[in-house]
Write a protein that holds these residues in place. Structure first.
Motif, short mmCIF file in Angstrom:
data_model
loop_
_atom_site.label_atom_id
_atom_site.label_comp_id
_atom_site.label_asym_id
_atom_site.label_seq_id
_atom_site.Cartn_x
_atom_site.Cartn_y
_atom_site.Cartn_z
N GLN A 1 0.83 -1.20 0.00
CA GLN A 1 0.00 0.00 0.00
C GLN A 1 0.87 1.26 0.00
N ALA A 2 2.02 1.15 0.67
CA ALA A 2 2.94 2.30 0.73
C ALA A 2 3.49 2.66 -0.65
N LEU A 3 3.48 1.69 -1.58
CA LEU A 3 3.98 1.98 -2.92
C LEU A 3 3.17 3.08 -3.60
N PHE A 4 1.91 3.22 -3.21
CA PHE A 4 1.03 4.17 -3.88
C PHE A 4 0.62 5.33 -2.99
N THR A 5 1.10 5.34 -1.75
CA THR A 5 0.77 6.44 -0.83
C THR A 5 1.99 7.25 -0.41
N ASP A 6 3.17 6.65 -0.43
CA ASP A 6 4.39 7.35 -0.05
C ASP A 6 4.81 8.32 -1.16
N ASP A 7 5.07 9.58 -0.81
CA ASP A 7 5.41 10.60 -1.81
C ASP A 7 6.71 10.26 -2.54
N GLY A 8 7.70 9.78 -1.80
CA GLY A 8 8.98 9.44 -2.43
C GLY A 8 8.83 8.33 -3.46
N ILE A 9 8.03 7.31 -3.13
CA ILE A 9 7.84 6.19 -4.05
C ILE A 9 7.04 6.63 -5.27
N ARG A 10 6.04 7.50 -5.05
CA ARG A 10 5.24 7.98 -6.19
C ARG A 10 6.09 8.81 -7.15
N THR A 11 7.00 9.63 -6.60
CA THR A 11 7.94 10.38 -7.46
C THR A 11 8.83 9.42 -8.23
N ALA A 12 9.30 8.37 -7.55
CA ALA A 12 10.15 7.38 -8.21
C ALA A 12 9.40 6.67 -9.34
N LEU B 1 16.67 3.40 -6.57
CA LEU B 1 17.26 4.29 -5.57
C LEU B 1 16.37 4.36 -4.33
N GLU B 2 15.06 4.41 -4.55
CA GLU B 2 14.14 4.45 -3.40
C GLU B 2 14.22 3.15 -2.61
N LEU B 3 14.42 2.04 -3.30
CA LEU B 3 14.61 0.75 -2.61
C LEU B 3 15.82 0.83 -1.68
N TYR B 4 16.92 1.38 -2.19
CA TYR B 4 18.14 1.53 -1.38
C TYR B 4 17.89 2.45 -0.18
#
Length: 426
Positions: free
Chosen positions: A51-62, A383-386
């Motif tokens: 769920q965080a994949l689609f709610t976290d701002d950093g992941i959405r930018t990525a 990069l977000e994974l790291y």
């Protein structure tokens, strides 16, 4: 077929299967399991990490940046590779050119990242991109040599719309002093000479614009031209009456200038163009351009790879088809568009899909080239994974990103594999 017993065949395959299981199967399986647990790894979190994949701002930018990468990087690299492959077929030095274009593939991503971090440096004295950009800009719009110049103490000049204006009108036959400070000696124009007090001329206005400085009591006189002081070579001077410019002059190397009789009774203005800050180029690694700039570095590295594969495919194109088209009256562009490209379509697809797989896991260039201030704007999934796994201490979310990347890559890999098998059957 060879008569080899199954036990012997399995024995030979065992080392490869063990390595495959240890280096591929186990990490994938562990990542899938870990993606369903919280940061500590002790409690089952269900689909919270996904769920965080689609709610976290950093992941959405990525995710957004990965889409940009997948659309543009393979397309541009493949197109350049096609152009290079076709054009170098007809020149004698084509092999040497291909070698030069392919050479960046021999450089590691780390080295390429360092190279382009320097290429994109904001300072034109360091960054090649801005050095070229500023050189072209200054060819058509020359910057001022006096961006920090300003009136000093007890100056006859006052601020005026970015420039400076004398507080009192001037008259013919008098010498006008226009002292300024603020320009370091090593920043003065190369042609600047020792300032000279201009001699008064009947019916004309003469003056001097110079760097007026004092170093304490008894060293240099304020408002007077001293032997060690330099003239403002090239300083523009305007005579203004009732808001209109009636005469213009340009200071000589020693700072002296002369205005005609029309300037009598006018006030002298040093226009804002004299103090315009020098053009400093483009902020390549700023928030708006950092992703295209990094894609440019990637294309520089991988266009050679595309060119080599497309050249190999081009070597298999029947020459009689191309010659027949030319005999029928087709020009080179028509031959390229209607015959060469369709015949190379399978190769172009393989190249594009291979590069898509590659850019989905791009990490090195983004991590190295993007400065800390713009790294959030250049963020990609790898990069977000790291960052999630090592900087923020959220291995569950990092594992979910890894699984998501795997799911994105699998369809592209299957498409590439099927196409390659199809080509082998032919």
């Amino acid at each position: 077929m060879t008569g080899t017993r199954k036990a012997v065949a399995a024995l030979f395959l065992l080392p490869a299967l063990v390595l495959l299981g240890a280096l591929v199967v186990y990490p994938i399986g562990y990542s899938i399991v870990r993606s369903f647990y919280d940061s500590s790894g002790d409690h089952f979190a269900g689909f919270d990490n996904y769920q965080a994949l689609f709610t976290d701002d950093g992941i959405r930018t990525a995710l957004k940046n990965n889409v940009i990468w997948v659309v543009f990087a393979p397309t541009v690299a493949t197109a350049l590779g096609l152009v290079f492959a076709v054009l170098t077929e007809r020149v004698r030095w084509g092999t040497a050119f291909k070698l030069v274009v392919f050479m960046p593939m021999a450089i590691s991503m780390l080295a390429a990242g360092i190279i382009f971090r320097l290429v994109y440096d904001q300072d034109p004295d360091k960054g090649v991109a801005n050095a070229v950009w500023v050189g072209v800009h200054d060819t058509f719009a020359q910057s001022s040599a006096f961006p920090k110049a300003h009136p000093g103490r007890n100056s006859p000049l006052a601020p005026d719309h970015g420039g400076f204006l004398t507080t009192a009108p001037v008259h013919a036959g008098q010498w006008v002093a226009l002292p300024l400070v603020g320009v370091a000696p090593d920043q003065m124009p190369d042609g600047a000479q020792r300032a000279v007090q201009a001699k008064p001329e009947p019916g004309k206005i003469t003056g001097t614009a110079w760097q007026d400085f004092t170093r304490g009591k008894g060293v240099g006189r304020l408002g007077a031209v001293d032997p060690a002081e330099l003239g403002y070579d090239g300083m523009r001077v305007e005579a203004v009456k009732d808001g209109e410019v009636v005469a213009r002059a340009k200071a000589a190397a020693d700072g002296t200038f002369t205005l005609p009789a029309e300037a009598d009774g006018a006030r002298l203005r040093l226009p804002a163009a004299n103090f315009k800050a020098p053009y400093n180029g483009v902020d390549w690694l700023g928030p708006s351009l950092v992703t295209p700039a990094i894609i440019g570095a990637y294309v520089w590295m991988w266009a050679g790879f595309a060119m080599v594969l497309i050249s190999a495919g081009l070597a298999g194109v029947p020459r009689e088809l191309l010659e027949a088209a030319r005999v029928d009256g087709a020009n080179e562009w028509q031959v390229f568009r209607r015959i060469t490209v369709p015949l190379l379509a399978p190769v172009l697809a393989v190249v594009a899909v291979t590069l898509m797989i590659n850019v989905l896991k791009i990490f090195d260039l983004v991590f190295i080239i993007a400065p800390g201030s713009s790294q959030d704007d250049a963020n990609v999934l790898a990069l977000e994974l790291y960052r999630k796994g090592f900087s923020e201490g959220r291995p569950g979310v990092a594992s979910a990103i890894a699984v998501f990347l795997l799911l994105l890559v699998i369809p592209v890999m299957l498409f590439n594999t099927r196409r390659l098998r199809r080509e082998v059957r032919r």
